[in-house]
Scaffold this motif. Structure first.
Motif, PDB file in Angstrom:
ATOM      1  N   MET A 116      -4.343   5.017 -13.180  1.00 22.02           N
ATOM      2  CA  MET A 116      -5.542   4.219 -13.452  1.00 22.02           C
ATOM      3  C   MET A 116      -5.966   3.541 -12.148  1.00 22.02           C
ATOM      4  N   GLN A 117      -7.206   3.743 -11.751  1.00 20.32           N
ATOM      5  CA  GLN A 117      -7.698   3.187 -10.496  1.00 20.32           C
ATOM      6  C   GLN A 117      -7.561   1.671 -10.462  1.00 20.32           C
ATOM      7  N   TYR A 118      -7.969   1.016 -11.530  1.00 19.45           N
ATOM      8  CA  TYR A 118      -7.989  -0.446 -11.556  1.00 19.45           C
ATOM      9  C   TYR A 118      -6.574  -1.019 -11.548  1.00 19.45           C
ATOM     10  N   MET A 119      -5.687  -0.398 -12.313  1.00 18.09           N
ATOM     11  CA  MET A 119      -4.301  -0.861 -12.337  1.00 18.09           C
ATOM     12  C   MET A 119      -3.620  -0.643 -10.994  1.00 18.09           C
ATOM     13  N   GLU A 120      -3.934   0.480 -10.347  1.00 15.22           N
ATOM     14  CA  GLU A 120      -3.330   0.767  -9.044  1.00 15.22           C
ATOM     15  C   GLU A 120      -3.792  -0.232  -7.995  1.00 15.22           C
ATOM     16  N   LEU A 121      -5.057  -0.647  -8.060  1.00 10.59           N
ATOM     17  CA  LEU A 121      -5.551  -1.645  -7.114  1.00 10.59           C
ATOM     18  C   LEU A 121      -4.804  -2.962  -7.284  1.00 10.59           C
ATOM     19  N   VAL A 122      -4.591  -3.376  -8.530  1.00  9.11           N
ATOM     20  CA  VAL A 122      -3.827  -4.596  -8.779  1.00  9.11           C
ATOM     21  C   VAL A 122      -2.388  -4.418  -8.310  1.00  9.11           C
ATOM     22  N   LEU A 123      -1.815  -3.249  -8.594  1.00 12.93           N
ATOM     23  CA  LEU A 123      -0.424  -2.985  -8.241  1.00 12.93           C
ATOM     24  C   LEU A 123      -0.208  -3.011  -6.736  1.00 12.93           C
ATOM     25  N   GLU A 124      -1.094  -2.371  -5.983  1.00 14.01           N
ATOM     26  CA  GLU A 124      -0.905  -2.285  -4.536  1.00 14.01           C
ATOM     27  C   GLU A 124      -1.448  -3.496  -3.789  1.00 14.01           C
ATOM     28  N   LEU A 125      -2.606  -4.026  -4.231  1.00 20.88           N
ATOM     29  CA  LEU A 125      -3.283  -5.083  -3.481  1.00 20.88           C
ATOM     30  C   LEU A 125      -3.194  -6.456  -4.140  1.00 20.88           C
ATOM     31  N   GLY A 159      10.167   6.171 -21.547  1.00 13.64           N
ATOM     32  CA  GLY A 159       9.704   7.344 -22.269  1.00 13.64           C
ATOM     33  C   GLY A 159       9.466   8.550 -21.382  1.00 13.64           C
ATOM     34  N   SER A 160       8.324   9.186 -21.590  1.00 16.52           N
ATOM     35  CA  SER A 160       7.989  10.402 -20.854  1.00 16.52           C
ATOM     36  C   SER A 160       7.700  10.141 -19.384  1.00 16.52           C
ATOM     37  N   ALA A 161       7.478   8.861 -19.016  1.00 19.70           N
ATOM     38  CA  ALA A 161       7.135   8.525 -17.631  1.00 19.70           C
ATOM     39  C   ALA A 161       8.359   8.431 -16.730  1.00 19.70           C
ATOM     40  N   LYS A 162       9.537   8.708 -17.262  1.00 15.24           N
ATOM     41  CA  LYS A 162      10.738   8.691 -16.424  1.00 15.24           C
ATOM     42  C   LYS A 162      10.736   9.853 -15.431  1.00 15.24           C
ATOM     43  N   ILE A 163       9.929  10.866 -15.723  1.00 11.87           N
ATOM     44  CA  ILE A 163       9.836  12.032 -14.841  1.00 11.87           C
ATOM     45  C   ILE A 163       8.361  12.288 -14.515  1.00 11.87           C
ATOM     46  N   GLY A 164       8.076  12.522 -13.253  1.00 14.68           N
ATOM     47  CA  GLY A 164       6.725  12.936 -12.859  1.00 14.68           C
ATOM     48  C   GLY A 164       5.706  11.825 -12.768  1.00 14.68           C
ATOM     49  N   ALA A 165       6.134  10.577 -12.582  1.00 17.12           N
ATOM     50  CA  ALA A 165       5.188   9.465 -12.415  1.00 17.12           C
ATOM     51  C   ALA A 165       5.157   9.077 -10.942  1.00 17.12           C
ATOM     52  N   TYR A 166       4.040   9.403 -10.282  1.00 17.04           N
ATOM     53  CA  TYR A 166       3.924   9.128  -8.854  1.00 17.04           C
ATOM     54  C   TYR A 166       2.888   8.051  -8.548  1.00 17.04           C
ATOM     55  N   GLN A 167       2.120   7.669  -9.554  1.00 17.09           N
ATOM     56  CA  GLN A 167       1.131   6.603  -9.416  1.00 17.09           C
ATOM     57  C   GLN A 167       0.783   6.124 -10.817  1.00 17.09           C
ATOM     58  N   LEU A 216       0.817  -1.216   0.000  1.00 17.29           N
ATOM     59  CA  LEU A 216       0.000   0.000   0.000  1.00 17.29           C
ATOM     60  C   LEU A 216       0.848   1.263   0.000  1.00 17.29           C
ATOM     61  N   GLY A 217       0.273   2.301  -0.561  1.00 19.53           N
ATOM     62  CA  GLY A 217       0.852   3.628  -0.454  1.00 19.53           C
ATOM     63  C   GLY A 217       1.762   4.007  -1.608  1.00 19.53           C
ATOM     64  N   PRO A 218       1.935   5.325  -1.804  1.00 17.61           N
ATOM     65  CA  PRO A 218       2.744   5.818  -2.930  1.00 17.61           C
ATOM     66  C   PRO A 218       4.246   5.649  -2.754  1.00 17.61           C
ATOM     67  N   GLU A 219       4.710   5.486  -1.528  1.00 14.81           N
ATOM     68  CA  GLU A 219       6.149   5.399  -1.299  1.00 14.81           C
ATOM     69  C   GLU A 219       6.757   4.168  -1.964  1.00 14.81           C
ATOM     70  N   THR A 220       6.073   3.037  -1.864  1.00 21.47           N
ATOM     71  CA  THR A 220       6.578   1.817  -2.500  1.00 21.47           C
ATOM     72  C   THR A 220       6.667   2.001  -4.009  1.00 21.47           C
ATOM     73  N   ARG A 275       7.127   4.812  -5.611  1.00 19.70           N
ATOM     74  CA  ARG A 275       8.218   5.734  -5.925  1.00 19.70           C
ATOM     75  C   ARG A 275       9.578   5.051  -5.854  1.00 19.70           C
ATOM     76  N   ILE A 276       9.690   4.031  -4.998  1.00 18.25           N
ATOM     77  CA  ILE A 276      10.970   3.325  -4.862  1.00 18.25           C
ATOM     78  C   ILE A 276      11.185   2.352  -6.019  1.00 18.25           C
ATOM     79  N   ILE A 277      10.138   1.595  -6.378  1.00 16.12           N
ATOM     80  CA  ILE A 277      10.296   0.511  -7.342  1.00 16.12           C
ATOM     81  C   ILE A 277      10.103   0.965  -8.779  1.00 16.12           C
ATOM     82  N   TYR A 278       9.118   1.834  -9.024  1.00 16.67           N
ATOM     83  CA  TYR A 278       8.731   2.132 -10.406  1.00 16.67           C
ATOM     84  C   TYR A 278       9.839   2.754 -11.257  1.00 16.67           C
ATOM     85  N   PRO A 279      10.716   3.636 -10.715  1.00 18.30           N
ATOM     86  CA  PRO A 279      11.750   4.231 -11.577  1.00 18.30           C
ATOM     87  C   PRO A 279      12.602   3.220 -12.338  1.00 18.30           C
ATOM     88  N   PHE A 280      12.745   2.006 -11.816  1.00 15.91           N
ATOM     89  CA  PHE A 280      13.532   0.984 -12.510  1.00 15.91           C
ATOM     90  C   PHE A 280      12.808   0.462 -13.760  1.00 15.91           C
TER      91      PHE A 280
END
Length: 239
Positions: free
Chosen positions: A148-157, A137-145, A122-126, A128-133
């Motif tokens: 997409m609600q559905y994708m985030e639920l799968v990602l976190e839960l 493209g353009s998501a190398k900067i400014g991607a904090y989540q 859970l939470g945005p901190e995880t 921010r740590i893992i996703y940069p790897f």
């Protein structure tokens, strides 16, 4: 706005005095303008979906009039809004490409870590740590989540948490629909508003993660409480 504007419309429509109804309806102009100037295309489409569902549940014969009114309002929109509308579905648009890059990175993350079932936590901190790897493209900067609600639920839960969350929402919306068609006249407009809001959220969740800000998550569960109170049998509330 997407959560509570339909409830505001229901409150205005339910007012007994005509002048009060007009004043309350005029009050909806403020959140409508706020939504307009967010330049959120997903939000614009979602509020139209909410309006269509609301109108259909109240009186489906008014749908053609609503569509005609909407078309007449298009030329009155600011040029900047019209330009923004014209980019819907355009993959060359920077914000669209940014979302696509984020989604591709998240899919790579889930496959690499084999976290589809359990998620990364859970939470945005995880994130921010893992996703940069895995950002591309353009998501190398400014991607904090995941945007997409559905994708985030799968990602976190994980899939188990995703299924549980979707089941919860479907169950409660189904309860509201059942109460609406069971003849609960006194709460009919509130139930229609709640169903309309959920329809809007179901769409905007395709392009936004709604719970990234805690205040929005808090507002969602307040809204859910309103829905459950309106859908509950009155004898249960009396207890």
């Amino acid at each position: 706005v997407l959560l509570f504007m339909p409830l505001g419309a229901a409150f205005a429509a339910g007012a007994k005095r005509p002048w009060v109804r007009v004043l309350l309806a005029l009050g909806l102009v403020i959140p409508a303008l706020a939504l307009l100037y967010t330049y959120s295309r997903g939000g614009w489409i979602a509020i139209v979906i909410a309006a269509v569902v609301f109108t259909y549940c109240c009186n489906k014969r008014l749908i053609p009039a609503l569509m005609g009114l909407g078309l007449l309002c298009i030329p009155l929109l600011p040029e900047s809004v019209l330009i923004r509308l014209s980019t819907i579905g355009n993959k060359a648009d920077s914000s669209t490409q940014h979302r696509l890059d984020i989604w591709n990175g998240v899919l790579h993350l889930l496959r690499d870590h084999d976290r589809v079932l359990t998620g990364i936590g859970l939470g945005p901190e995880t994130f921010r740590i893992i996703y940069p790897f895995y950002s591309i493209g353009s998501a190398k900067i400014g991607a904090y989540q995941s945007q997409m609600q559905y994708m985030e639920l799968v990602l976190e839960l994980g899939l188990l948490g995703f299924v549980s969350s979707i089941y919860m929402c479907c169950k409660y919306v189904g309860r509201a629909v059942q109460a609406l068609f069971s003849g609960a006249k006194e709460d009919r407009l509130i139930l229609i508003a709640c169903i309309s809001s959920f329809a809007a959220l179901a769409f905007v969740g395709l392009v936004e993660y709604l719970w990234f800000y805690q205040r929005l998550m808090f507002a969602f569960f307040i809204f859910l409480g309103i829905l459950l109170a309106a859908a509950a049998p009155k004898e249960d509330l009396a207890k």
